[in-house]
Design an enzyme around this catalytic site. Structure first.
Site, PDB file in Angstrom:
ATOM      1  N   LYS A  27       0.876  -1.247   0.187  1.00 51.51           N
ATOM      2  CA  LYS A  27      -0.007  -0.124  -0.099  1.00 51.51           C
ATOM      3  C   LYS A  27       0.735   1.240  -0.031  1.00 51.51           C
ATOM      4  O   LYS A  27       0.644   2.243  -0.733  1.00 51.51           O
ATOM      5  CB  LYS A  27      -0.871  -0.125   1.328  1.00 51.51           C
ATOM      6  CG  LYS A  27      -2.123  -1.015   1.309  1.00 51.51           C
ATOM      7  CD  LYS A  27      -2.670  -1.337   2.535  1.00 51.51           C
ATOM      8  CE  LYS A  27      -3.849  -2.439   2.485  1.00 51.51           C
ATOM      9  NZ  LYS A  27      -4.445  -2.655   3.602  1.00 51.51           N
TER      10      LYS A  27
ATOM     11  N   GLN B  61      -4.275  -1.571   9.726  1.00 54.75           N
ATOM     12  CA  GLN B  61      -4.395  -2.826   9.216  1.00 54.75           C
ATOM     13  C   GLN B  61      -4.942  -3.635  10.079  1.00 54.75           C
ATOM     14  O   GLN B  61      -4.515  -4.060  11.115  1.00 54.75           O
ATOM     15  CB  GLN B  61      -2.951  -3.107   8.771  1.00 54.75           C
ATOM     16  CG  GLN B  61      -2.629  -4.279   8.174  1.00 54.75           C
ATOM     17  CD  GLN B  61      -3.334  -4.258   6.808  1.00 54.75           C
ATOM     18  OE1 GLN B  61      -3.193  -3.515   6.010  1.00 54.75           O
ATOM     19  NE2 GLN B  61      -3.882  -5.340   6.324  1.00 54.75           N
TER      20      GLN B  61
ATOM     21  N   ASP C  28     -10.678   2.693   4.215  1.00 51.14           N
ATOM     22  CA  ASP C  28     -11.173   1.381   4.396  1.00 51.14           C
ATOM     23  C   ASP C  28     -12.677   1.194   4.163  1.00 51.14           C
ATOM     24  O   ASP C  28     -13.043   0.259   3.811  1.00 51.14           O
ATOM     25  CB  ASP C  28     -10.716   0.426   5.444  1.00 51.14           C
ATOM     26  CG  ASP C  28      -9.519  -0.214   5.045  1.00 51.14           C
ATOM     27  OD1 ASP C  28      -9.224  -0.519   3.894  1.00 51.14           O
ATOM     28  OD2 ASP C  28      -8.852  -0.791   5.833  1.00 51.14           O
TER      29      ASP C  28
END
Ligand code: NDP
Length: 282
Positions: free
Chosen positions: A53, A97, A120
């Site tokens: 990422k 994460q 997200d």
């Protein structure tokens, strides 16, 4: 024989578009979009996702910071960190994460992220927006799946779709997004009976289970579009939930694993970061 839905190539062209957009935004604002990724612990798979990422952001001109926290970090400390990032005007996206260590409540942590920085799309307000159909940040993997479906040029309206898997991060949001496109959607899970018959009836199959090759070639209706989200390690090789070689004989379009949905998830994350940046800065 199916046409390959090449996630790598599609993601590359999306990342190039994002890069262009970032450059033109920065020309106006003099401030790059900034994504902060918080990684708790040292899970090697998570570390590798975070690195990927980070790399993709930097290539697109998005500033990216990784904050590593120790596995034993108290939940309250992580929540404090998120509050600080929420208040920081130089931060436009926050990604925690997952999975988090067992002593943390992931829902509580995600709830703390400011909705407009939730790249997200996991915050309850973004999930509610998805459900209701109001503007919000879409979760990256489902968004990438829809971009792939759109890239086929096929209308989904009135088509029968099946989503195998009902997780909050893949299955359920994909169900909502397919409904938006007016598909008739079935969602299957571990208690579904006669899965093969359900899959055989579908014009669109999205497999998001995490079981190697559980969707067999003969379950695929001739002409169906097959999106394989699953990532499974078998004998040191990555394979999907769909038996790719057998399914491609029946499908009209099919995603490979690797090189299908995975790269699209990252491309969607970049798009989400720019979306959040635009909400916050323009
Ligand atoms: P979860 O483990 O959260 O969910 C799996 C789902 O599969 C559950 O709903 C479960 O049902 C269902 N399931 C389990 N066994 C069966 C079965 N025999 N028949 C039908 N359904 C079954 O997984 P995720 O959604 O997080 O991920 C799914 C896969 O996608 C994994 O391989 C993951 O690695 C991959 N993935 C890939 C991403 C990418 O970017 N490429 C991103 C995210 C995930 P029940 O609810 O009843 O337990």
């Amino acid at each position: 024989m199916a046409e390959l839905l090449d996630g790598k190539a599609l993601s590359k062209s999306i990342r190039a578009e994002v890069k262009k957009e970032v450059a033109s935004l920065v020309e106006k604002t003099n401030k790059p979009p900034h994504l902060v990724v918080v990684l708790v612990g040292e899970d090697p798979a998570s570390q590798s996702y975070v690195r990927a990422k980070n790399r993709a952001c930097e290539r697109a001109g998005i500033k990216s910071t990784i904050i590593n926290k120790d596995e034993s970090t108290p939940e309250a400390e992580l929540i404090d960190l998120i509050r600080t990032l929420n208040a920081d005007h130089d931060v436009h996206g926050i990604l925690v994460q997952l999975p988090l260590p067992k002593h943390m409540d992931a829902n509580k942590v995600i709830d703390t992220i400011e909705q407009n920085k939730d790249v997200d799309g996991f915050h309850p307000l973004n999930i509610a927006a998805l459900q209701i159909g109001t503007p919000g940040v879409l979760p990256a993997t489902p968004k990438g799946i829809m971009t792939m479906l759109e890239s086929t040029g096929q209308s989904l309206e009135g088509k029968k779709a099946i989503v195998v898997g009902r997780s909050n991060i893949v299955g359920k949001p994909v169900l909502q997004l397919l409904l938006r496109k007016n598909a008739t959607v079935t969602i299957a899970h571990s208690r579904t009976q006669n899965l093969a018959d359900e899959v055989k009836a579908a014009d669109i199959v999205v497999a998001a289970v995490g079981r190697a090759h559980m969707i067999k070639g003969d379950m695929i209706k001739p002409g169906a579009i097959v999106i394989d989200v699953g990532v499974n390690r078998v004998d040191d090789k990555l394979v999907g939930d769909v038996d790719f070689e057998a399914a491609k004989a029946n499908a009209s379009y099919i995603t490979p694993v690797p090189g299908g949905v995975g790269p699209m998830t990252i491309a969607s994350l970049l798009q989400n970061t720019v979306e959040c940046y635009k909400i916050l800065e323009t």
